[in-house]
Design a protein around this motif. Structure first.
Motif, short mmCIF file in Angstrom:
data_model
loop_
_atom_site.label_atom_id
_atom_site.label_comp_id
_atom_site.label_asym_id
_atom_site.label_seq_id
_atom_site.Cartn_x
_atom_site.Cartn_y
_atom_site.Cartn_z
N THR A 319 0.82 -1.20 0.00
CA THR A 319 0.00 0.00 0.00
C THR A 319 0.86 1.26 0.00
O THR A 319 0.60 2.23 -0.74
CB THR A 319 -0.94 0.01 1.23
OG1 THR A 319 -1.80 -1.13 1.15
CG2 THR A 319 -1.78 1.27 1.26
N ARG A 320 1.89 1.29 0.85
CA ARG A 320 2.75 2.49 0.92
C ARG A 320 3.47 2.71 -0.41
O ARG A 320 3.62 3.85 -0.87
CB ARG A 320 3.77 2.33 2.06
CG ARG A 320 4.56 3.61 2.34
CD ARG A 320 5.42 3.43 3.57
NE ARG A 320 6.16 4.64 3.87
CZ ARG A 320 5.65 5.69 4.53
NH1 ARG A 320 4.41 5.64 4.99
NH2 ARG A 320 6.38 6.76 4.76
N GLU A 321 3.91 1.60 -1.06
CA GLU A 321 4.57 1.71 -2.38
C GLU A 321 3.61 2.33 -3.39
O GLU A 321 4.01 3.18 -4.20
CB GLU A 321 5.03 0.34 -2.84
CG GLU A 321 5.61 0.33 -4.27
CD GLU A 321 5.77 -1.06 -4.83
OE1 GLU A 321 5.69 -1.22 -6.07
OE2 GLU A 321 5.97 -2.01 -4.04
N ILE A 322 2.34 1.93 -3.33
CA ILE A 322 1.35 2.48 -4.26
C ILE A 322 1.17 3.97 -4.02
O ILE A 322 1.06 4.78 -4.96
CB ILE A 322 0.01 1.73 -4.09
CG1 ILE A 322 0.17 0.26 -4.51
CG2 ILE A 322 -1.09 2.39 -4.93
CD1 ILE A 322 -1.02 -0.61 -4.15
N GLY A 323 1.15 4.37 -2.72
CA GLY A 323 1.02 5.79 -2.40
C GLY A 323 2.18 6.60 -2.94
O GLY A 323 1.99 7.71 -3.46
N VAL A 324 3.40 6.07 -2.82
CA VAL A 324 4.59 6.76 -3.34
C VAL A 324 4.49 6.92 -4.84
O VAL A 324 4.77 8.01 -5.39
CB VAL A 324 5.87 5.99 -2.94
CG1 VAL A 324 7.09 6.61 -3.64
CG2 VAL A 324 6.06 6.01 -1.44
N ARG A 325 4.09 5.86 -5.54
CA ARG A 325 4.01 5.92 -7.01
C ARG A 325 2.95 6.94 -7.45
O ARG A 325 3.14 7.69 -8.41
CB ARG A 325 3.69 4.53 -7.57
CG ARG A 325 4.87 3.55 -7.47
CD ARG A 325 4.46 2.15 -7.91
NE ARG A 325 4.03 2.13 -9.29
CZ ARG A 325 4.83 2.04 -10.35
NH1 ARG A 325 6.15 1.98 -10.16
NH2 ARG A 325 4.36 2.02 -11.57
N LYS A 326 1.83 6.97 -6.73
CA LYS A 326 0.78 7.92 -7.09
C LYS A 326 1.23 9.35 -6.81
O LYS A 326 0.89 10.28 -7.57
CB LYS A 326 -0.51 7.61 -6.32
CG LYS A 326 -1.30 6.45 -6.90
CD LYS A 326 -2.70 6.40 -6.33
CE LYS A 326 -3.57 5.42 -7.08
NZ LYS A 326 -4.98 5.45 -6.65
N SER A 327 1.96 9.56 -5.72
CA SER A 327 2.43 10.91 -5.39
C SER A 327 3.43 11.41 -6.42
O SER A 327 3.61 12.62 -6.58
CB SER A 327 3.05 10.91 -3.99
OG SER A 327 4.24 10.14 -3.98
N LEU A 328 4.09 10.49 -7.09
CA LEU A 328 5.04 10.86 -8.14
C LEU A 328 4.40 11.00 -9.52
O LEU A 328 5.09 11.21 -10.51
CB LEU A 328 6.18 9.82 -8.20
CG LEU A 328 7.08 9.75 -6.96
CD1 LEU A 328 8.08 8.62 -7.10
CD2 LEU A 328 7.80 11.08 -6.74
N GLY A 329 3.05 10.85 -9.56
CA GLY A 329 2.33 11.09 -10.81
C GLY A 329 1.80 9.88 -11.52
O GLY A 329 1.28 10.00 -12.64
N ALA A 330 1.94 8.67 -10.93
CA ALA A 330 1.41 7.47 -11.58
C ALA A 330 -0.11 7.53 -11.63
O ALA A 330 -0.75 7.87 -10.64
CB ALA A 330 1.87 6.23 -10.82
N LYS A 331 -0.66 7.18 -12.79
CA LYS A 331 -2.12 7.20 -12.95
C LYS A 331 -2.72 5.88 -12.47
O LYS A 331 -2.03 4.88 -12.28
CB LYS A 331 -2.46 7.43 -14.42
CG LYS A 331 -1.96 8.76 -14.96
CD LYS A 331 -2.34 8.91 -16.43
CE LYS A 331 -1.84 10.25 -17.00
NZ LYS A 331 -2.17 10.40 -18.44
N LYS A 332 -4.06 5.95 -12.29
CA LYS A 332 -4.77 4.74 -11.84
C LYS A 332 -4.54 3.58 -12.81
O LYS A 332 -4.33 2.43 -12.40
CB LYS A 332 -6.27 5.02 -11.71
CG LYS A 332 -6.64 5.90 -10.53
CD LYS A 332 -8.15 6.02 -10.41
CE LYS A 332 -8.55 6.85 -9.19
NZ LYS A 332 -10.03 6.95 -9.05
N GLY A 333 -4.63 3.87 -14.13
CA GLY A 333 -4.44 2.81 -15.12
C GLY A 333 -3.06 2.18 -15.04
O GLY A 333 -2.90 0.97 -15.22
N THR A 334 -2.05 2.99 -14.73
CA THR A 334 -0.69 2.48 -14.62
C THR A 334 -0.56 1.54 -13.43
O THR A 334 0.05 0.47 -13.52
CB THR A 334 0.31 3.64 -14.48
OG1 THR A 334 0.15 4.54 -15.58
CG2 THR A 334 1.74 3.12 -14.46
#
Length: 414
Positions: A319-334
């Motif tokens: 979960t924390r890894e997902i939060g980091v990726r999203k904070s860096l601009g990763a989209k839901k589809g990615t």
């Protein structure tokens, strides 16, 4: 798009390497489901090919007259209901052959002279496992048998009681290994027979090793292997399949007259038509295939549920890894594609292992039963479909759940 898939695949492989135990368990679960499906389908394909193949070579224009109609015996609740039929004697079989004059019909007579016989060639001998068959010149074509070398009996061999024989394919692997069998002499219970033909391999069906047979002229077999109550088999082939019903009806009338049955009496012999027997066996193998699909689908469903749970645990742990990726601009589809790709990679690994084990299972059954191994394309296609199904079912929900996580809450997750 390709670059994104490649990157997701790289991340998936890195995650798999980091969780070796979980990956091994997941691959095992998927492989077990695919193994069950492919293995059962491959085994059914081997059995179907062996059983129906031996009948198909005879064609659909033959029928066999025997002491019993074995199709009626199957399914009786107890043996006391079974009718005891008299054997088909040689005089009856010979009279039938002489009097049955249906147009285009060819009749052969045969009987099993002895089983568990030892056969010798020069200083070598076989185990006592050879079956001796007495037959005439029409037995091979009427039984769908053919020679790979040499020839069949001719009328001269049968009428003159020539000491000649035709051997099964396994003799080229045993007594005649690295030797041309044609023209060699076999010793059978003190009598010497010249080999004139070698049969094409037929394999084994339910333990019946047909490639260990030795066929000798019928009159010689009667004189060498005399026994009380010998039961003869009559095989009939006709040139026109459309006349098969009429040929069978004429055969029944002819044999009823020879066995002196009254008009009201039931037949005390059996007739097996190759076309009906083939259809019956196909129906039974279809039932086996259906059962295989049901068992395989249940196993695959269990594998899908287990894989989904494992992927949900993976989403929770990362979960924390997902939060980091999203904070860096990763989209839901990615994010969704990353987890879906990871599921696909694991499924491919499990599918490969399961398919390989399933094919090896089918091959082992064919080797153990001395049967041919047809490539089970349906089972292979089923494995591919299974992988796609498991990936979609097991990977879609965890991927959507990962993509839907709130980045702020995900970053706070411990």
């Amino acid at each position: 798009m390709f670059n994104l898939f490649r990157e997701n695949t790289r991340i998936a492989l890195a995650s798999i390497r980091g969780q070796k135990l979980r990956t091994i368990l997941t691959v095992f679960i998927i492989g077990l489901g695919v193994w069950a499906l492919v293995g059962i389908l491959a085994a059914v394909a081997v059995l179907e090919n062996s059983i129906t193949g031996n009948l198909a070579v005879m064609g659909s224009n033959t029928f066999t007259i025997t002491r019993y109609d074995y199709s009626e015996q199957v399914g009786r609740q107890n043996n006391s209901d079974a009718r005891v039929n008299p054997v088909i004697t040689y005089p009856q079989a010979k009279q039938f052959q002489d009097k049955y004059n249906f147009i285009g019909a060819q009749t052969s007579l045969s009987f099993t002279a002895a089983s568990s016989v030892e056969v010798k060639y020069e200083g070598k001998k076989t185990d006592p496992e050879i079956t001796i068959v007495g037959a005439d010149e029409n037995f091979l074509p009427n039984s769908g048998l053919e020679t790979t070398s040499g020839r069949n009996f001719n009328n001269f061999d049968i009428s003159n009681n020539s000491f000649v024989c035709i051997v099964g394919a396994d003799f080229e692997k045993g007594l005649f290994k690295d030797v041309n069998p044609i023209g060699k002499e076999l010793s059978i219970r003190g009598a010497r027979f010249k080999v004139i033909g070698v049969l094409k391999g037929r394999g084994s069906t339910f333990g019946n090793r047909q490639d260990l047979n030795v066929i000798i002229p019928i009159q010689l077999a009667r004189s060498l292997f005399s026994a009380p109550s010998i039961d003869y088999t009559i095989k009939v082939s006709i040139t026109n399949q459309d006349l098969l019903d009429g040929a069978v009806g004429e055969a029944i009338l002819t044999l009823r007259r020879l066995r002196k049955l009254s008009p009201s009496a039931n037949d005390n012999f059996g007739i097996e038509r190759s076309d009906e027997l083939l259809e019956s066996l196909k129906s039974q193998t279809d039932t086996l295939s259906t059962a295989a699909w049901v068992i395989g689908v249940i196993t695959v469903f269990g594998s899908s549920v287990a894989l989904m749970n494992i992927m949900l645990v993976s989403v929770t742990e990362r979960t924390r890894e997902i939060g980091v990726r999203k904070s860096l601009g990763a989209k839901k589809g990615t994010i969704a594609m990353q987890f879906f790709t990871e599921t696909l990679v694991v499924c491919l690994m499990g599918g490969f292992v399961g398919t390989l084990l399933g094919l090896l299972t089918g091959f082992a059954i064919s080797v153990f039963g001395s049967m041919a191994f047809p490539m089970p394309w349906m089972a292979t296609i089923a494995a591919l479909g299974t992988i796609i199904f498991v990936t979609i079912v097991s990977g879609l929900y965890p991927a959507i759940k990962a993509a839907a996580l709130d980045p702020v809450e995900a970053l706070r997750y411990e």
